[in-house]
Scaffold this active site. Sequence first.
Site, PDB file in Angstrom:
ATOM      1  N   SER A   7       8.127  -0.673  -7.343  1.00  0.00           N
ATOM      2  CA  SER A   7       7.244  -1.074  -8.439  1.00  0.00           C
ATOM      3  C   SER A   7       8.038  -1.061  -9.738  1.00  0.00           C
ATOM      4  O   SER A   7       8.949  -0.251  -9.907  1.00  0.00           O
ATOM      5  CB  SER A   7       6.058  -0.105  -8.575  1.00  0.00           C
ATOM      6  N   ASP A  37      -0.459  -0.004  -2.826  1.00  0.00           N
ATOM      7  CA  ASP A  37      -1.276  -1.104  -3.320  1.00  0.00           C
ATOM      8  C   ASP A  37      -2.649  -0.520  -3.564  1.00  0.00           C
ATOM      9  O   ASP A  37      -3.134   0.315  -2.785  1.00  0.00           O
ATOM     10  CB  ASP A  37      -1.343  -2.254  -2.317  1.00  0.00           C
TER      11      ASP A  37
END
Length: 197
Positions: A7, A67
């Site tokens: 990320s 997620d």
Amino acid sequence: MKVYLVSGNTHKLLEIQKIAPEGVEIESITSLDVSLNIDENGDTFIQNSIKKVEAFRNLGVPLIADDSGLEIDALDGFPGVHSARFMEEHSYEEKMQAILEKLANVENRTARFRCAATFFDPKNFILLAAEGTVEGTIALEIRGNKGFGYDPIFIPEGYKKTFGELGEEIKNRISHRSRAFKRLFELLHLYILHERI
């Protein structure tokens, strides 16, 4: 153990670093100078989380990913896995305003944040996964400027303030991401112990 988070989201990195147990160092995958172009087209949060670690498994380093999204019951779980991609070219304030308009005159405002977190060790080809949720309701208006994403419209169960008002100390203790990663780190701890035997 050094683990790389798939990320580029600084808020997410800091949140997970605060949850990480002693002996687990979390660094962003962006420190390895890679492009984060991942097609998150899975039908579930866990599928998208796995896609993220799979995209970088050839780097040969331990990876974690997640997620997450907001599920609103009156909207049949929308925006769900599309939470980040809903109105993609717009700010979160505009996204939240659009959701509040969809819920105008709707009494049932129950919702939840859901997070799926994964760990991948390329050395042993081990994949661990965990999920966390936090139940709550959607506020009538955008409230607070703390946190990120949809935090200013989500009131967690047991509270009267949104995540945007409560601040990171409470959020880090009860959030969907916190719950998912705490479970994932428990599994990782057992895996590390097994590796040492």
